[in-house]
Design a protein around this motif. Structure first.
Motif, PDB file in Angstrom:
ATOM      1  N   GLY A  93       0.886  -1.336  -0.078  1.00 28.06           N
ATOM      2  CA  GLY A  93       0.107   0.038  -0.081  1.00 28.06           C
ATOM      3  C   GLY A  93       0.804   1.167  -0.135  1.00 28.06           C
ATOM      4  O   GLY A  93       0.614   2.312  -0.630  1.00 28.06           O
ATOM      5  N   VAL A  94       2.102   1.496   0.759  1.00 25.91           N
ATOM      6  CA  VAL A  94       2.881   2.280   0.850  1.00 25.91           C
ATOM      7  C   VAL A  94       3.325   2.780  -0.754  1.00 25.91           C
ATOM      8  O   VAL A  94       3.073   4.207  -1.235  1.00 25.91           O
ATOM      9  CB  VAL A  94       4.037   2.187   1.916  1.00 25.91           C
ATOM     10  N   PRO A  95       3.938   2.009  -1.428  1.00 25.31           N
ATOM     11  CA  PRO A  95       4.369   2.387  -2.749  1.00 25.31           C
ATOM     12  C   PRO A  95       3.162   2.540  -3.770  1.00 25.31           C
ATOM     13  O   PRO A  95       3.218   3.542  -4.526  1.00 25.31           O
ATOM     14  CB  PRO A  95       5.247   1.149  -3.327  1.00 25.31           C
ATOM     15  N   TRP A  96       2.008   1.872  -3.393  1.00 25.33           N
ATOM     16  CA  TRP A  96       0.923   2.295  -4.328  1.00 25.33           C
ATOM     17  C   TRP A  96       0.421   3.746  -4.067  1.00 25.33           C
ATOM     18  O   TRP A  96       0.026   4.481  -5.128  1.00 25.33           O
ATOM     19  CB  TRP A  96      -0.015   1.176  -4.083  1.00 25.33           C
ATOM     20  N   LEU A  97       0.466   4.109  -2.885  1.00 26.63           N
ATOM     21  CA  LEU A  97      -0.088   5.423  -2.481  1.00 26.63           C
ATOM     22  C   LEU A  97       0.885   6.265  -2.975  1.00 26.63           C
ATOM     23  O   LEU A  97       0.250   7.488  -3.375  1.00 26.63           O
ATOM     24  CB  LEU A  97      -0.435   5.347  -0.906  1.00 26.63           C
ATOM     25  N   VAL A 376      -1.003   9.694   5.530  1.00 33.89           N
ATOM     26  CA  VAL A 376      -1.632   8.105   5.608  1.00 33.89           C
ATOM     27  C   VAL A 376      -0.454   7.146   5.722  1.00 33.89           C
ATOM     28  O   VAL A 376      -0.461   6.133   6.554  1.00 33.89           O
ATOM     29  CB  VAL A 376      -2.431   8.101   4.106  1.00 33.89           C
ATOM     30  N   ILE A 377       0.745   7.470   5.209  1.00 35.27           N
ATOM     31  CA  ILE A 377       1.650   6.483   5.237  1.00 35.27           C
ATOM     32  C   ILE A 377       2.334   6.490   6.439  1.00 35.27           C
ATOM     33  O   ILE A 377       2.595   5.453   7.298  1.00 35.27           O
ATOM     34  CB  ILE A 377       2.851   6.878   4.240  1.00 35.27           C
ATOM     35  N   VAL A 378       2.622   7.599   7.112  1.00 36.47           N
ATOM     36  CA  VAL A 378       3.073   7.639   8.378  1.00 36.47           C
ATOM     37  C   VAL A 378       2.173   6.921   9.549  1.00 36.47           C
ATOM     38  O   VAL A 378       2.560   6.093  10.390  1.00 36.47           O
ATOM     39  CB  VAL A 378       3.289   9.140   8.804  1.00 36.47           C
ATOM     40  N   ALA A 379       0.587   7.399   9.370  1.00 39.98           N
ATOM     41  CA  ALA A 379      -0.364   6.538  10.279  1.00 39.98           C
ATOM     42  C   ALA A 379      -0.123   5.104   9.944  1.00 39.98           C
ATOM     43  O   ALA A 379      -0.258   4.490  11.154  1.00 39.98           O
ATOM     44  CB  ALA A 379      -1.634   7.157   9.800  1.00 39.98           C
TER      45      ALA A 379
END
Length: 473
Positions: A93-97, A376-379
């Protein structure tokens, strides 16, 4: 039979294939470093795609269904599948986001540029309509008032020419004056028609290349064209090309009437347009404003082209380089789109401020998109860290308790030393043997963080008790 190239035919399959590959990488139970890298690349590419949101959701749902089916088929605890999908969703999800947020940022800026171009086009059309209305009013005024007065003067001269009291020489001078006045009235009519259309006499103000050439020939110009097909390159600046041709043909019709005109177009990147005509033996009298070439030069230079015009004593040559259009994606924060507006278009007074505000707002929204993605990534990373910490607390086996466990001890004798929960997923073991992993420490910055105490039982006794690094699990 489909004659399209193979890459073009396979392009519709790229999206589904990317979804399946991403789902497979997410469903891998024990990813390796190269798998992490491949997952990051594929997930980012899916996020950057045209339909990144739906494809990402489809890949996640497909991976979840695959993991759950495999878990149930192997008789494992569904909680293990849920835990694996939690970590897999963060890994992918992180690289997708990141890719999706970057695409949204680019889309916001492109929409701003397109909206800016539309507004500038609307202002250009409004200014052109006002200018055409002023030109038409002036043409009608010349036609109605000056033309009428000149016609009356011609009528008076005609009557005077018939006066029997005039001598022969005087009558000849009056007749010559009447003929000159008649030619002036005809010239006025031609000038009024030119003023109405904004082009040389008989040359229509058309924005279509074919129509422009057709009208020039209809006006009496002998025009020959080479290198110009009906299908211009997709990146050709058609507006600039039409303007170059109009200026070249207008000059030829005005200053060298009856002379042949040759038009040559070459190139596909920038177009090189050459318009040539022999100089007239007896050029028409009168002066022109001379602003057409200067205006065209400024327009082409702003669009990245050039213009050279002049004669060698026998032939007048106009050679222009028409640059290709810039795509919307190529605009930077400080650039402004050039939609081909004429140099003499008068925009609204608040036009520049409106453009600056629109582009500034697009940049601000783009930064908000990236900031929201960062939050969002940090969360998400924080949630995973908190989950890992809670899991380690529940499965903590202190060093002093682990030291009391020895191989050969009965399971019932060491059960009170072991935590109620173990680290997931449980390690694989041979038939008849069960192994359990326990956390050594909950301190994330401890050297032992990530290491585990593994205890294996065979036939109710301790068969293995040791410490393993994360790479050995």
């Amino acid at each position: 039979m489909d004659d399209r190239p193979l890459p073009v035919r396979l392009r519709p399959l790229a999206g589904p294939v990317a979804v399946v590959v991403l789902a497979g990488l997410l469903a891998l139970p024990q990813p390796r470093p190269w798998t992490f890298l491949l997952l990051a690349v594929v997930a980012c590419a899916v996020g950057l795609s045209d339909d990144g949101a739906r494809r990402g959701a489809a890949a996640f749902l497909l991976a979840t269904a695959t993991v759950m089916l495999l878990t149930l088929a192997q008789g494992n605890d569904p909680a293990v599948a849920a835990r694996e999908m939690l970590f897999a969703s963060v890994r992918g999800g992180v690289p997708w986001l990141v890719g999706y947020a970057w695409r949204l940022r680019t889309q916001v800026r492109r929409q701003a540029v397109e909206r800016l171009a539309q507004e500038r086009h609307a202002r250009r059309d409004s200014a052109r309509r006002r200018r055409d209305a002023e030109r038409l009013a002036l043409a009608e005024s010349l036609h109605d008032h000056l033309g009428h007065d000149l016609s009356l003067v011609a009528l008076q001269l005609g009557r005077l020419e018939l006066d029997p009291d005039l001598t022969g020489p005087a009558r000849d001078r009056v007749a010559a004056a009447r003929r000159q006045l008649a030619r002036a009235v005809d010239g006025l009519g031609t000038s009024v028609d030119s003023l109405r259309s904004g082009a040389a006499p008989g040359l229509a103000r058309s924005d279509d290349v074919v129509a422009l050439l057709t009208e020039a020939r209809r006006a009496g110009a002998a025009v020959s064209v080479t290198g110009l097909s009906h299908e211009l390159p997709g990146t050709a600046d058609r507006a600039s090309l039409v303007r170059v041709l109009r200026e070249g043909l207008t000059n030829a019709v005005r200053h060298a009437p009856g002379q042949p005109v040759t038009v040559a177009v070459a190139g596909e990147g920038p177009l090189v347009v050459t318009v040539r005509n022999p100089l007239a033996p007896h050029p028409p009298t009168g002066r022109t404003s001379g602003t057409g070439l200067a205006s065209l030069t400024g327009h082409l230079e702003r669009a990245g082209g050039t213009l050279h015009a002049g004669d060698d004593g026998e032939t007048f040559t106009l050679r222009a380089t028409v640059a290709t259009r810039r795509p919307a994606e190529a605009f930077t924060d400080d650039s402004r789109p050039d939609d081909g507006a004429d140099d003499d278009d008068h925009e609204d007074d608040d036009g520049p401020e409106r453009e600056a505000a629109l582009l500034s707002g697009a940049r601000r929204r783009g930064r908000v998109v990236l900031l929201a993605a960062t939050v969002v990534i940090v969360a998400a990373l924080g949630a995973v860290e908190a989950f890992t910490l809670v899991e380690a607390h529940r499965a903590l086996l202190p060093e002093q308790d682990f030291a009391r466990i020895e191989i050969g001890d009965a399971r019932d004798d060491v059960t009170h030393l072991l935590p109620e929960h173990e680290l997931l997923p449980p390690p694989a073991a041979e038939a008849g043997t069960t192994c359990h992993d326990y956390a050594i420490t909950t301190a994330r910055f401890d050297d032992a963080s990530g290491d585990v105490h593994r205890v294996c039982f065979t036939d109710g006794v301790v068969a293995f008790a040791g410490r393993l690094a994360p790479a050995d699990r």
